[in-house]
Every structure is written in C-alpha cells, then in structure tokens.
Scaffold this motif. Structure first.
Motif, PDB file in Angstrom:
ATOM      1  N   ASP A  21     -16.409 122.766  42.129  1.00 10.34           N
ATOM      2  CA  ASP A  21     -14.998 122.551  41.808  1.00 10.34           C
ATOM      3  C   ASP A  21     -14.841 122.003  40.395  1.00 10.34           C
ATOM      4  O   ASP A  21     -15.390 120.957  40.059  1.00 10.34           O
ATOM      5  N   TYR A  22     -14.078 122.714  39.573  1.00 11.59           N
ATOM      6  CA  TYR A  22     -13.795 122.282  38.206  1.00 11.59           C
ATOM      7  C   TYR A  22     -12.401 121.670  38.083  1.00 11.59           C
ATOM      8  O   TYR A  22     -11.971 121.328  36.989  1.00 11.59           O
ATOM      9  N   GLY A  23     -11.682 121.565  39.182  1.00 10.02           N
ATOM     10  CA  GLY A  23     -10.358 120.967  39.176  1.00 10.02           C
ATOM     11  C   GLY A  23      -9.258 122.005  39.281  1.00 10.02           C
ATOM     12  O   GLY A  23      -9.426 123.177  38.952  1.00 10.02           O
ATOM     13  N   ASP A  24      -8.091 121.552  39.758  1.00 10.48           N
ATOM     14  CA  ASP A  24      -6.963 122.460  39.960  1.00 10.48           C
ATOM     15  C   ASP A  24      -6.445 123.027  38.645  1.00 10.48           C
ATOM     16  O   ASP A  24      -5.975 124.162  38.592  1.00 10.48           O
ATOM     17  N   GLN A  25      -6.518 122.220  37.587  1.00 14.78           N
ATOM     18  CA  GLN A  25      -6.031 122.705  36.295  1.00 14.78           C
ATOM     19  C   GLN A  25      -6.896 123.863  35.799  1.00 14.78           C
ATOM     20  O   GLN A  25      -6.396 124.849  35.262  1.00 14.78           O
ATOM     21  N   ALA A  26      -8.215 123.757  36.003  1.00 18.88           N
ATOM     22  CA  ALA A  26      -9.112 124.842  35.607  1.00 18.88           C
ATOM     23  C   ALA A  26      -8.875 126.084  36.456  1.00 18.88           C
ATOM     24  O   ALA A  26      -8.948 127.214  35.958  1.00 18.88           O
ATOM     25  N   ASN A  27      -8.585 125.897  37.740  1.00 16.69           N
ATOM     26  CA  ASN A  27      -8.281 127.047  38.598  1.00 16.69           C
ATOM     27  C   ASN A  27      -7.016 127.764  38.140  1.00 16.69           C
ATOM     28  O   ASN A  27      -6.902 128.991  38.254  1.00 16.69           O
ATOM     29  N   PHE A  28      -6.052 126.992  37.595  1.00 11.58           N
ATOM     30  CA  PHE A  28      -4.803 127.596  37.135  1.00 11.58           C
ATOM     31  C   PHE A  28      -5.019 128.388  35.838  1.00 11.58           C
ATOM     32  O   PHE A  28      -4.562 129.523  35.722  1.00 11.58           O
ATOM     33  N   THR A  29      -5.708 127.785  34.875  1.00  5.86           N
ATOM     34  CA  THR A  29      -5.892 128.462  33.590  1.00  5.86           C
ATOM     35  C   THR A  29      -6.984 129.519  33.647  1.00  5.86           C
ATOM     36  O   THR A  29      -7.002 130.445  32.840  1.00  5.86           O
ATOM     37  N   GLY A  30      -7.914 129.368  34.609  1.00  2.00           N
ATOM     38  CA  GLY A  30      -9.047 130.286  34.690  1.00  2.00           C
ATOM     39  C   GLY A  30     -10.205 129.880  33.825  1.00  2.00           C
ATOM     40  O   GLY A  30     -11.266 130.513  33.855  1.00  2.00           O
ATOM     41  N   ILE A  31     -10.054 128.822  33.017  1.00  2.00           N
ATOM     42  CA  ILE A  31     -11.118 128.358  32.125  1.00  2.00           C
ATOM     43  C   ILE A  31     -11.835 127.193  32.801  1.00  2.00           C
ATOM     44  O   ILE A  31     -11.307 126.080  32.877  1.00  2.00           O
TER      45      ILE A  31
END
Length: 914
Positions: free
Chosen positions: A176-186
C-alpha cells in the motif's frame, strides 16, 4: 444432466466443438459426462436427444482455468430459455498481481466455526504470533480493509478473530502506497503491508460483538459489551468494558469505552468519527537476575521491584474524505489527552567486580495533551496533476518526579562502608510543535488505461520546535528545605528544519512499474540554551538516489527491487550538553555537535507459485547501512570506594551495516492434504560499541532454519516442525538509542556482543474436530545455549536453559446444549537460576448454551486447578543474560455469562473461542 423431474439422463450425446478440434461423449447412468485435454480458447457445447430440445452454449476458457464445472444441466421439451451455466474452474490458491498477493479461500481448509485468523494461519508467507499480530514476509500488517474499504478502526488485530472465515472469498496482501497514490496512479516511496478481505456475494453486511459478565475468587468482577453494525459503506460500533481483579501482586483494574461511526455522506464523501477512553490501575511485582560480562569481569545483579500505577487517556478522531474523477481531498483531526501516576520501589543487589546495593523509591506523575491535524489533496489537470499535503502537530508534556535514592557501598570482604542517601524532585515541562508541508507537480508524458509515464517535481519540508525545561531540587537533610541545583537543571529550545527536493521519473505498464529519482536533503539543527546564553547549530546536506522497480512476470511470478535513503536527527536528550541525573548510576550527557544520521536501504523480493504443482516460493533480500549513526559512548567511572558508575555520552560512527536473506517454500500434496514447509533466514551485521572512548566492532552472523510438515483433513490435522537458530551478534540494538530510565540492573551493559547464542526447538500439534467433540494436543521443546568465549571479556560464561512442554485441550458438547472445556499443560524447566517449579496447569470449565442459535452461554470455570502457575523467561541483551519472573495469579474459580452476536449476510455463525 437431468430432465425436468430431476431424473438423471443416461446415454445422451454431448458434442464439444473448439476452434481446434471437436469431441463426442455420452452421459453415464448418473447423468455425468466429462471431456479431458480440451484445447483452444473458444468452445461450444451441444447436447441433443430425441424428445428434448437441443442445448447449445458457448464458453471462453481462460489461461488460469484447470477445470471447468458446467453445473447441473436440465433438458426440457418445448420452447424454453436455458438457464445460465456457471463455469467454476479449479481454484488457484495464489495469484501474483502488481502490488498484490491474492489467496483464494476456496483452496484452503475452512471449517464452519473458523475465524479469519484460522484462514490466515494457512497462507504461505503469512505469519501470526501468539498475540495475533500479522506479518507478511517479515513486514507487519498496518491496515485492514474489507472489499477495498477501511473497516471500522482499520486495525488488523481488532477484527480478524471476529469475522467468520466462511464469508471470505479471497485474501489480498497489498503493498500500500496510500490513497493519494492510488488516486494519482504514481506509487513512489516505501510501501506498507495492507490486508484486504474480499467477501462472498451478499456477505458485506453483518452484526457482530457480544455481551459478558464475570466474577471470580480472585476478587474478580466485571463486564463488557461491544456491538458492531456493518452494512456496506455504513459502519458503526460501540464498546464498554470494566474489570477488577487480584493479579497476584495486588489490584488490577481496567476500564474502557469507545464509539465509532463511518459512512458515506453524499455521492463522493466519506465521514469517520471515533472516540476512545481507557483507564487502568495496576500493581506489579518482578524479580530479575542479570549476569553481565565485560572487560572488568563479571557482575551479578538481583533486582526486586514493586510498582503501582494509574493511567488514563481519551482521544477523538475526525476523518473526512472526498474523491471524484478529478479531485482527491482528505483531512483529519486527532485530539489526545493522557495522564499517568506511578509509585515504585526497587532493591538491586550487585556482586562481582562492583559490590553495591541500591534502594530506589520514586513517585511519578505525567500529563500529555496533544492535537494533530492534516490535509491532503490532489487534482487532475488537463494533462498534468498537482498534489499537496499539510499537517500540524502540537503536544505538551508535564511531569513531576520525587526520587529517593539510597546507595550502599561495601568493602571486598562485604562490610558496609558508606550509606549515601539523596532526596530529589525533578520537574519537567516540555512542548513540541511540528509543521509539515509537501507539494508535487507531475507532468504526464503518457497516460492511458494500460500505461503511464510521468516526471515529478516535489518538495517536502518540516519544522520541528521543541522546548524542554528540566528543574532539579535537592532536599537538605538538616534543614529539610529543597533548593534548586543549577548544574542539574537546564532549559533548552531546539529547532530542526528538514527539507527534501526530489526529481522523479515514474513509468508503469500492465506488468511493470519503475520509479527512479534523486533527492537533495538540506537539514538544520539549532539548539539554544537561554540560561547558558549559548547556541549550537549544525547544517548538513545529503544527496541520495531512489529506485523502486516491480514486475509481475505473470500471475505466478513477481519481482521487486527497492532503494531508499532517510535522515534521522538526534533527539533532544542526545544533544543537550547538560547532565541528566534522573538516574544517578547512569548520568546522561548530550553532545551538541552530533550530526544527523543517514540510512541507506536496499531490498529485493521474488515470488513464485506453480499452478499445477501448487508449490509457492517467496524470497527476500535486504541490505542497510548508516552513515553518522548515533551510538552510546559508555564511560565507566570508578570511585574512591572501589565501586563503579557509568556515564552515557553520544558519538557519530560510520561502518555499521546489516544484511539479511529470507525465504519460504511451501510444497503441498494431494489437494493440500499434505504439505511441507521450509523457511529460513541468514544475515551478517556490524555494529559499533564505544566504551571509555574506545571503539569495538560487533560483527556477527545470524542464521535460522525451520522445517515443518502437516496433514490436513476436515476432521483431523497435525503439524510437526523443528527449527535451529544461531547468532553471534545479539545486542538487539541496545546501546544505540536508550531511554533515560535505563533499568538499574542494566548498568554496565555497554552494547558489546560477547555471547554466541544457539537454540533448537521442536514442536508437534494435532487436532481432532468432530461435530460434538474437539481435541487438541501440542508439545514443544526448546534448548538455548549462550556461550561467552571472547578474549576481550573475563570471565568466560556458559549457560543453557531447556524447557519441555506438553499440552492438551478440548471441548465436548453433550445433551445438545451442555459443553465441557478442559486444558492441561505440563512444563519442565532446566537451567534457570531463579527458583522455579515445573508447573502442571489444569483448566476446567462447564457451561450450558441457551436460545435457538446457542449464542447465550453460562459457564463455571476453574483455572490453574493445582495452583502451580509459574512464569519465567530468559533473554540476551548485549553482554547481559537476563532472567525474569513477574507476578502471576494462581487458582481462580470464576462464573461467567456470555452472549455472542455473529450474523453476516442474514446467517448466524458460532465462532470457535480459544
């Protein structure tokens, strides 16, 4: 294959047509038919017979399907729409996806009353300790989600024993890289392990929890209740608990309460609110025997300690998240208040190269309120994206300590020569403020549904301001007046500014992900001492690359490589130049010239699963090194009476490193009825210890190997395993960053490694599971040898402890609603210096269940029937071997009433309790 009356149809012709071939067969007397070695991707099944309408159906065979079940086919006359046919392939136990290891619950043995905990124990690469802490390939699970959503507190340990294993379709272990990373894809930086439970259809709602009351002969009385209501995105829960009992040393009282609510507010917004309260009063007793060796010789310590403490705390958490196609926004507020009071009395007797006794009495009180707020956002622009985060933290701490220290000095012949008494009051007030700001701007070079390429410019900055006011007063025994001692008091203002500038490149495709970049990290530490009118300031710049590469070779293989660098600033205690004398035998003096340490970490992993063989292999490698690592400089100071005390200072050192390699191999046979598991780890490390300003290097090898085999059926399973561990560098990080309150009996523990530890363990477990009877058996053997053969230490020391355990437990249901529980455990200990018995622990319980669901149970229990309870343990810390025994309550008779609520998808589950 059946007709409309569900009668089996025999000798019906079935034709299978593929894009490569066609095959004919007929149904047998039970209506069954099958095709073997089917080739091609598209197939058509045609069934025709006199008097029945011709059946035609088309299917697509996926690459990971090993077996297709067409279900029951009903042939009927007349015009009729044929029902859908569900194709069920043989379950694939493990699949590797990008960032995810997925386990199919259908491939593992799940019993009707099993919990998710029992399912997790079967998964290769996943481990659960005796306290139900979950790790995957050595990394702790930090978050729990169900069907991709945060589940109540998101704490893995809170819920894996409350959810039935039967509702689970898949278990996913996610990087898990965090929800923000899941949103941006980065997805950049270091990931955490997250557990996601995918439920079967219709099982995303439930009511679970329970109510209980209890009373016992050890002055025990209490009750608890907790209820959780779950309906998809809507989650609410409440809990209340109170209990008081005699714990063998006095009174133990615990109380807690909690409320939580989590639900969608509108189409794209989610709101979560939590409140928690906890309080406790606890009395404790302990005895420790410590053998310490170093260049001065051997020191024996016996520490007897009694303690009485009271703790309390409250917290409120508010979390809101809004996510749409273009905007991600999340914010949170956390408010905490904790307080504690304690009174402790200890007596430490030391013999060996230093003959002293210590009597210490202290009263402590502490208060620490804090508040934290954060806001994260991301916005997808026409071609690029902008992200940022902001957080603020403020905490205050106020503590008061009254310390009475009596030091007794003896001659070599054991005659008391001096009795030194000191009465001090130490008041400490502190405040910590932290401000964090981050901005990221990403230029998308390519972005579609399959692949992405981007270039990111990022800035992260933090400002940390810490104030500490330590005032020491000493009581004059003649005038009985306390006076401030300036040399033991200090007021400090510490400011640190950490910044990171990053240029990163990110690329992802269906199978690959690459993240590479370079970091420039300018940092500053400034310390101001108003009373001394002096300022110390350090500036430094670190430059480091970063790399993260992962490849999902196919659903059976995955590969990952990572590199990262991180700054670690010294603590305020490590840099303040004024003596801290809270512990007179271990005076701490900071070093204002300390530099920030910088750690480099490299890791790699490879995972493999054979779809036909079901063999799984998971391997990992890690290397880390630290420049300017902060370590203790232990100064051993003799006095005029031939005794010793120590002073702890701090220095920066280079050359420390650690390497490790681990693997897990699981080989199942006969549809997982049998399995062989082999796991192990190995490593090499180097740590630095400084004693009397002279450096020594602890270079060691650490090795462990475990092998186990298991046999599993629905009614019986057994597991046999053996393990071996070897280490020559067992300081466990002691001496690197100790607290001020170093235990009295760990004086002269210098962080040097003088011991080689070898341990062997064997274990056997077996379980019989019938409808009304369960029987479990376990046996274990542990042999631990610590040897000191170093020429740098005197004298040589060898210890060996052995323990043999036999245990059995079971449950019998009779007369439909009565149940009998029993357990027995015999432990045989050898090699301990503390007085101990070889206890036989017997526990018995009888109960009756009520209601149709049998969810209400009344039980009478007896624990430790023979009153032989005795807990004893041994550990090696640096150059010390420590034996410990804590207070333990013995025979207790208790009466309890319990109501268990466990309803999911409209079905009641009765989960097994251990």
């Amino acid at each position: 294959m059946v007709d409309s009356t569900q009668k089996a149809l025999e000798n019906i012709t079935i034709k299978l047509i593929s894009d490569k071939d066609s095959i004919l067969t007929t149904s047998d007397e039970k209506g069954y038919f099958s095709f073997a070695k089917v080739s091609g991707k598209q197939i058509t099944v045609r069934i025709g017979s006199m008097g029945f309408r011709t059946y035609v159906a088309n299917y697509t065979i996926k690459p990971d399907m090993q077996e297709i079940d067409l279900g029951t086919i009903t042939l009927k006359t007349g015009e009729i729409n044929l029902p859908d046919v569900v194709i069920r392939g043989k379950p694939i136990a493990i699949k590797y996806k990008q960032d995810t290891v997925e386990y199919d619950a259908a491939a593992f043995d799940v019993q009707e009353d099993d919990r998710v905990t029992d399912l997790l124990r079967q998964l290769p690469g996943v481990e659960i300790d005796e306290n139900e802490n979950v790790t995957a390939m050595g990394k702790s699970m930090t978050k729990l989600r169900v069907n991709g959503r945060d589940f109540f507190t998101s704490n893995v340990k809170d819920f894996i024993n409350k959810l039935p294993a039967e509702i689970v379709a898949k278990i996913q272990v996610i990087d898990d890289y965090g929800d923000q990373a899941n949103f941006t894809g980065i997805k950049a930086g270091e990931s955490n392990k997250m557990l996601n439970i995918v439920t079967k259809p219709g099982m995303d709602k439930g009511k679970f929890g329970g109510l209980s009351t209890r009373a016992g002969t050890n002055k025990q009385i209490g009750g608890s209740g907790n209820v959780s209501l779950w309906n998809g995105t809507k989650q609410s829960s409440g809990s209340l608990d109170y209990g008081i009992a005699n714990n063998g040393a006095g009174i133990s009282e615990n109380k807690s309460a909690g409320l939580s609510y989590n639900n969608k507010v509108g189409k794209n917004t989610n709101l979560q609110v939590n409140y928690n309260y906890n309080g406790s009063n606890n009395d404790s007793e302990s005895i420790q025997l410590v053998e310490t060796v170093n260049t001065l010789g051997k020191l024996n310590s016996r520490l007897e300690n009694t303690n009485s403490s009271a703790n309390g705390g409250q917290s409120i958490n508010l979390y809101i998240n809004q996510t749409s196609k273009k905007i991600y926004l999340t914010g949170g507020l956390n408010v905490n208040y904790n307080s504690s009071k304690s009174q402790s009395n200890s007596f430490n007797s030391q013999t060996g190269f230093s003959r002293q006794d210590f009597k210490n009495n202290s009263d402590n009180s502490n208060r620490s309120p804090s508040i934290r707020a954060h806001l994260d956002f991301s916005k997808k622009l026409k071609k690029n994206s902008l992200s940022g985060n902001f957080s603020f933290y403020n905490a205050t701490n106020s503590s008061d300590r009254n310390i009475l220290t009596n030091t007794l000095y003896y001659s070599a012949s054991g005659v008391l020569e001096k009795d030194s008494l000191l009465n001090r009051t130490v008041n400490t007030d502190g405040n910590n403020k932290q401000l964090n700001l981050g901005l990221n701007y990403s230029f998308f070079l390519k972005r579609d549904t399959i692949s992405m390429k981007s270039l990111t410019l990022a800035y992260r900055g933090s400002v940390n301001i810490t104030e500490s006011d330590l005032q020491t007063f000493v009581l004059n025994p003649l005038t009985l007046v306390s006076a401030k001692v300036d040399s033991l008091s200090v007021f400090t203002q510490n400011t640190s500014v950490n910044q990171t500038l990053n240029l990163g490149y990110y690329q992802s495709s269906k199978k690959d992900r690459l993240n590479a970049g370079v970091n420039i990290q300018p940092n500053q530490i400034k310390n101001f001492y108003p009373e001394l009118n002096s300022t110390f300031q350090n500036n430094y710049i670190n430059l480091s690359p970063s790399l993260n590469y992962s490849r999902t070779i196919n659903s059976s293989k995955s590969l990952g490589i990572n590199y990262s660098g991180q700054n670690n600033n010294p603590s305020i205690f490590q840099i303040q130049p004024v003596k801290n004398t809270q512990n007179l035998q271990n005076i701490v003096v900071g070093n204002p010239n300390l530099k920030s340490s910088f750690s480099h970490s490299i890791s790699a992993s490879y995972n493999y699963f054979g779809k036909k063989s079901n063999i799984s292999i998971q391997t990992g490698f890690a290397f880390s090194s630290t420049s300017n690592e902060i370590v203790n400089n232990i100064i051993i100071i003799p006095d005029t009476l031939g005794a010793f005390k120590q002073e702890t200072r701090f220095e920066n050192v280079n050359g420390n490193y650690n390497t490790s390699l681990n693997y897990n191999l699981n080989i199942p046979f006969s549809e997982r009825k049998y399995s062989l598991s082999i796991s192990g780890s190995g490593g090499n490390s180097r740590k630095t210890a400084i004693v009397n300003n002279e450096k020594s290097f602890n270079t060691g090898i650490n090795f462990s190997q475990n092998i186990s085999t298991s046999f599993n059926t629905k009614k019986f399973n057994t597991n046999v395993g053996v393990g071996y561990n070897f280490t020559t560098n067992n300081d466990n990080g002691f001496g690197q960053f100790p607290g001020i309150q170093t235990p009295t009996n760990l004086f002269f523990n210098t962080g040097q490694s003088f011991f080689t530890t070898k341990s062997f363990n064997g274990r056997i477990t077996a379980s019989l599971r019938l409808k009304t009877f369960r029987l479990n058996f376990n046996s274990s053997y542990n042999n631990v040898k610590n040897s000191n053969n170093s020429s740098n230490a005197s004298p040589n020391l060898n210890t060996r402890t052995q323990s043999l355990n036999f245990g059995s437990s079971g449950n019998l249901t009779f007369l439909k609603s009565y149940n009998l529980d029993f357990s027995a455990n015999k432990r045989i200990n050898k090699g301990y210096n503390l007085t101990n018995v070889n206890p036989l622990l017997i526990n018995l319980g009888i109960g009756k269940s009520f209601l149709k669901s049998k969810s209400l149970n009344c039980s009478l229990n007896v624990s430790d029937l023979l009153s032989e309870g005795n807990n004893i343990s041994q550990s090696v810390v640096g150059n010390s071997i420590i034996e410990s025994r804590n207070n333990q309550v013995k025979r207790v008779v208790s009466l309890g009433l319990n109501y268990n609520l466990s309803n999911f998808g409209g079905k009641d589950y009765r989960l097994r309790t251990d």
